[in-house]
Write a protein that holds these residues in place. Structure first.
Motif, PDB file in Angstrom:
ATOM      1  N   ILE A  54      19.017 -20.602  10.409  1.00 51.59           N
ATOM      2  CA  ILE A  54      20.331 -20.864   9.821  1.00 51.59           C
ATOM      3  C   ILE A  54      20.778 -19.701   8.941  1.00 51.59           C
ATOM      4  CG2 ILE A  54      21.699 -22.453   8.436  1.00 51.59           C
ATOM      5  CD1 ILE A  54      20.679 -23.465  11.246  1.00 51.59           C
ATOM      6  N   MET A  55      19.863 -19.137   8.161  1.00 53.90           N
ATOM      7  CA  MET A  55      20.227 -17.981   7.339  1.00 53.90           C
ATOM      8  C   MET A  55      20.586 -16.777   8.204  1.00 53.90           C
ATOM      9  SD  MET A  55      20.569 -18.652   4.231  1.00 53.90           S
ATOM     10  CE  MET A  55      20.896 -16.926   3.844  1.00 53.90           C
ATOM     11  N   ALA A  56      19.969 -16.654   9.370  1.00 52.93           N
ATOM     12  CA  ALA A  56      20.339 -15.568  10.290  1.00 52.93           C
ATOM     13  C   ALA A  56      21.792 -15.717  10.695  1.00 52.93           C
ATOM     14  CB  ALA A  56      19.433 -15.575  11.520  1.00 52.93           C
ATOM     15  N   GLY A  57      22.187 -16.937  11.034  1.00 46.74           N
ATOM     16  CA  GLY A  57      23.567 -17.182  11.406  1.00 46.74           C
ATOM     17  C   GLY A  57      24.530 -16.960  10.252  1.00 46.74           C
ATOM     18  N   ILE A  58      24.158 -17.450   9.085  1.00 46.39           N
ATOM     19  CA  ILE A  58      24.998 -17.278   7.898  1.00 46.39           C
ATOM     20  C   ILE A  58      25.149 -15.798   7.561  1.00 46.39           C
ATOM     21  CG2 ILE A  58      25.095 -17.673   5.401  1.00 46.39           C
ATOM     22  CD1 ILE A  58      23.755 -20.428   5.978  1.00 46.39           C
ATOM     23  N   ASN A  59      24.039 -15.083   7.553  1.00 39.43           N
ATOM     24  CA  ASN A  59      24.081 -13.653   7.237  1.00 39.43           C
ATOM     25  C   ASN A  59      24.928 -12.872   8.235  1.00 39.43           C
ATOM     26  OD1 ASN A  59      22.375 -13.995   5.032  1.00 39.43           O
ATOM     27  ND2 ASN A  59      20.520 -13.510   6.169  1.00 39.43           N
ATOM     28  N   PHE A  60      24.912 -13.315   9.481  1.00 43.57           N
ATOM     29  CA  PHE A  60      25.618 -12.614  10.552  1.00 43.57           C
ATOM     30  C   PHE A  60      27.076 -13.052  10.671  1.00 43.57           C
ATOM     31  CE2 PHE A  60      26.115 -11.754  15.289  1.00 43.57           C
ATOM     32  CZ  PHE A  60      26.242 -10.383  15.134  1.00 43.57           C
ATOM     33  N   THR A 116       0.810  -1.223   0.000  1.00 39.75           N
ATOM     34  CA  THR A 116       0.000   0.000   0.000  1.00 39.75           C
ATOM     35  C   THR A 116       0.841   1.270   0.000  1.00 39.75           C
ATOM     36  OG1 THR A 116      -0.174   0.016   2.423  1.00 39.75           O
ATOM     37  CG2 THR A 116      -1.895  -1.153   1.199  1.00 39.75           C
ATOM     38  N   THR A 117       2.076   1.171   0.486  1.00 34.25           N
ATOM     39  CA  THR A 117       2.937   2.363   0.549  1.00 34.25           C
ATOM     40  C   THR A 117       3.982   2.410  -0.561  1.00 34.25           C
ATOM     41  OG1 THR A 117       4.511   1.252   2.025  1.00 34.25           O
ATOM     42  CG2 THR A 117       2.713   2.504   3.052  1.00 34.25           C
ATOM     43  N   GLN A 118       4.188   1.240  -1.224  1.00 35.12           N
ATOM     44  CA  GLN A 118       5.257   1.117  -2.221  1.00 35.12           C
ATOM     45  C   GLN A 118       6.618   1.405  -1.603  1.00 35.12           C
ATOM     46  OE1 GLN A 118       4.561  -0.013  -5.592  1.00 35.12           O
ATOM     47  NE2 GLN A 118       2.800  -0.523  -4.304  1.00 35.12           N
ATOM     48  N   GLN A 119       6.763   1.023  -0.317  1.00 30.77           N
ATOM     49  CA  GLN A 119       8.040   1.174   0.400  1.00 30.77           C
ATOM     50  C   GLN A 119       8.400  -0.138   1.076  1.00 30.77           C
ATOM     51  OE1 GLN A 119       8.754   4.613   2.881  1.00 30.77           O
ATOM     52  NE2 GLN A 119       7.130   5.782   1.879  1.00 30.77           N
ATOM     53  N   GLU A 120       9.686  -0.446   1.091  1.00 30.42           N
ATOM     54  CA  GLU A 120      10.142  -1.644   1.778  1.00 30.42           C
ATOM     55  C   GLU A 120      10.409  -1.344   3.249  1.00 30.42           C
ATOM     56  OE1 GLU A 120      13.486  -3.423  -0.079  1.00 30.42           O
ATOM     57  OE2 GLU A 120      12.415  -3.895  -1.947  1.00 30.42           O
ATOM     58  N   ALA A 121      10.039  -2.276   4.096  1.00 27.94           N
ATOM     59  CA  ALA A 121      10.283  -2.124   5.529  1.00 27.94           C
ATOM     60  C   ALA A 121      11.725  -2.478   5.872  1.00 27.94           C
ATOM     61  CB  ALA A 121       9.335  -3.021   6.321  1.00 27.94           C
ATOM     62  N   THR A 122      12.198  -1.938   6.972  1.00 25.54           N
ATOM     63  CA  THR A 122      13.435  -2.413   7.591  1.00 25.54           C
ATOM     64  C   THR A 122      13.044  -3.553   8.512  1.00 25.54           C
ATOM     65  OG1 THR A 122      14.520  -0.249   7.538  1.00 25.54           O
ATOM     66  CG2 THR A 122      15.339  -1.837   9.153  1.00 25.54           C
ATOM     67  N   TYR A 123      13.544  -4.762   8.228  1.00 26.57           N
ATOM     68  CA  TYR A 123      13.173  -5.933   9.010  1.00 26.57           C
ATOM     69  C   TYR A 123      14.170  -6.165  10.153  1.00 26.57           C
ATOM     70  CZ  TYR A 123       9.699  -7.297   5.506  1.00 26.57           C
ATOM     71  OH  TYR A 123       8.601  -7.335   4.671  1.00 26.57           O
ATOM     72  N   ILE A 124      13.635  -6.625  11.281  1.00 30.65           N
ATOM     73  CA  ILE A 124      14.437  -6.792  12.490  1.00 30.65           C
ATOM     74  C   ILE A 124      14.770  -8.257  12.780  1.00 30.65           C
ATOM     75  CG2 ILE A 124      14.565  -6.328  14.959  1.00 30.65           C
ATOM     76  CD1 ILE A 124      14.452  -3.803  13.197  1.00 30.65           C
ATOM     77  N   GLY A 125      13.788  -9.130  12.704  1.00 32.01           N
ATOM     78  CA  GLY A 125      13.943 -10.514  13.131  1.00 32.01           C
ATOM     79  C   GLY A 125      14.724 -11.389  12.172  1.00 32.01           C
ATOM     80  N   LYS A 126      14.956 -12.636  12.596  1.00 34.78           N
ATOM     81  CA  LYS A 126      15.644 -13.610  11.750  1.00 34.78           C
ATOM     82  C   LYS A 126      14.928 -13.736  10.411  1.00 34.78           C
ATOM     83  CE  LYS A 126      14.821 -16.667  14.909  1.00 34.78           C
ATOM     84  NZ  LYS A 126      14.695 -17.917  15.698  1.00 34.78           N
ATOM     85  N   PRO A 127      15.624 -13.823   9.287  1.00 38.43           N
ATOM     86  CA  PRO A 127      17.065 -14.068   9.114  1.00 38.43           C
ATOM     87  C   PRO A 127      17.917 -12.793   9.009  1.00 38.43           C
ATOM     88  CG  PRO A 127      16.027 -14.174   6.982  1.00 38.43           C
ATOM     89  CD  PRO A 127      14.922 -13.900   7.991  1.00 38.43           C
ATOM     90  N   GLU A 128      17.353 -11.648   9.406  1.00 43.15           N
ATOM     91  CA  GLU A 128      18.121 -10.405   9.327  1.00 43.15           C
ATOM     92  C   GLU A 128      19.170 -10.356  10.440  1.00 43.15           C
ATOM     93  OE1 GLU A 128      17.633  -8.623   6.670  1.00 43.15           O
ATOM     94  OE2 GLU A 128      15.989  -9.962   6.130  1.00 43.15           O
ATOM     95  N   THR A 129      20.112  -9.446  10.275  1.00 42.17           N
ATOM     96  CA  THR A 129      21.226  -9.389  11.234  1.00 42.17           C
ATOM     97  C   THR A 129      20.957  -8.479  12.427  1.00 42.17           C
ATOM     98  OG1 THR A 129      22.290  -7.594   9.993  1.00 42.17           O
ATOM     99  CG2 THR A 129      22.915  -9.854   9.413  1.00 42.17           C
ATOM    100  N   ILE A 130      19.932  -7.627  12.348  1.00 36.91           N
ATOM    101  CA  ILE A 130      19.694  -6.687  13.446  1.00 36.91           C
ATOM    102  C   ILE A 130      19.445  -7.434  14.755  1.00 36.91           C
ATOM    103  CG2 ILE A 130      18.110  -4.940  14.363  1.00 36.91           C
ATOM    104  CD1 ILE A 130      17.811  -3.883  11.495  1.00 36.91           C
ATOM    105  N   ILE A 131      18.578  -8.434  14.737  1.00 31.54           N
ATOM    106  CA  ILE A 131      18.293  -9.183  15.963  1.00 31.54           C
ATOM    107  C   ILE A 131      19.527  -9.943  16.438  1.00 31.54           C
ATOM    108  CG2 ILE A 131      17.437 -11.267  14.779  1.00 31.54           C
ATOM    109  CD1 ILE A 131      15.342 -11.485  17.058  1.00 31.54           C
TER     110      ILE A 131
END
Length: 261
Positions: free
Chosen positions: A213-219, A172-187
């Motif tokens: 596993i992707m969270a670990g790999i990404n981090f 609806t906004t045509q914008q991507e969110a900044t994601y926090i949880g796995k598999p992202e590295t922020i968490i």
């Protein structure tokens, strides 16, 4: 070198919904007996750490402290708190666990012109909530998604997850969110800070290749996949990057030698 810290997923790794995994209790108790640091790292945003602790104790006879639980709700609150100290207003689509975590960081709710819009799992979400989130982001609010999980499993099957709600607002906004949880590295970054260790001293343990596993790999940390939940050996074999360790059961892990038995 033996791992000094374990980041551990919950559902599918420590339990399956309401079903006990006997090896998981033994695994946690082995960590406790050896005084090895561990942190449950979960994408769940609906529960507070005290609720997670109570669930583990009451339903699975696993006894831990609130300090040993790190949810995507806490990670989201920590991330927001690390940004501009002059921006403390937020509009939240989410449940009590997420709202409380953010309010504990002295944020205030603002529906019209918030600094941030946070979207997480909300079983009572309404069209009006999506309206407010969409308009606020269009007015310039920073858009945060707690995690990208499109589905959550329960006894009835796969239900819509937080990621499904986030993607609706992205549409609806045509914008991507900044994601926090796995598999992202922020968490993962925040979890490592809580453990007070270095990347080469920890391992991420989970049942889901696409998140844990992707969270670990990404981090950039070692990973331990246990086949008690979501991922299958066939699926994992097709992936270009393999987990550091693969096991059928947490009972297969030899703590004293940091290898499978």
């Amino acid at each position: 070198m033996a791992y000094k810290g374990y980041m551990i997923d919950l559902d599918g790794t420590i339990y399956r919904g309401k079903e006990k995994i006997a090896a998981a209790k033994r695994f946690v108790e082995s960590l406790q007996a050896r005084n090895i640091a561990f942190l449950f790292v979960t994408n769940n945003t609906t529960k507070m750490p005290k609720d997670v602790v109570a669930n583990l104790a009451d339903n699975f006879d696993i006894h831990v402290t609130e300090k040993e639980v790190y949810t995507a709700a806490l990670a989201t609150a920590d991330y927001l708190d690390s940004l501009d100290s002059n921006k403390k207003s937020v509009y939240i689509i989410g449940e009590h666990g997420l709202k409380q975590a953010i309010m504990d960081k002295s944020f205030v709710v603002e529906e019209t012109t918030p600094d941030y819009v946070v979207v997480g799992l909300d079983s009572d979400v309404t069209y009006h909530k999506f309206e407010l989130a969409t308009l606020a982001i269009k007015r310039g609010a920073k858009f945060i998604g707690t995690n990208a999980d499109t589905n959550i499993p329960n006894e009835r099957g796969l239900l819509p997850g937080a990621g499904s709600l986030v993607r609706m607002v992205e549409c609806t906004t045509q914008q991507e969110a900044t994601y926090i949880g796995k598999p992202e590295t922020i968490i993962m970054e925040e979890a490592l800070l809580r453990l007070g260790l270095e990347k080469n001293e920890v391992v991420m343990v989970g049942d889901n290749y696409m998140t844990d596993i992707m969270a670990g790999i990404n981090f950039g940390v070692d990973t331990m996949l246990v086949y008690t939940g979501v991922s299958t050996k066939k699926l994992v074999a097709s992936k270009p990057v393999q987990p550091t360790i693969q096991m059928d059961s947490l009972d297969d892990w030899d703590f004293d030698n940091d290898r499978t038995r």
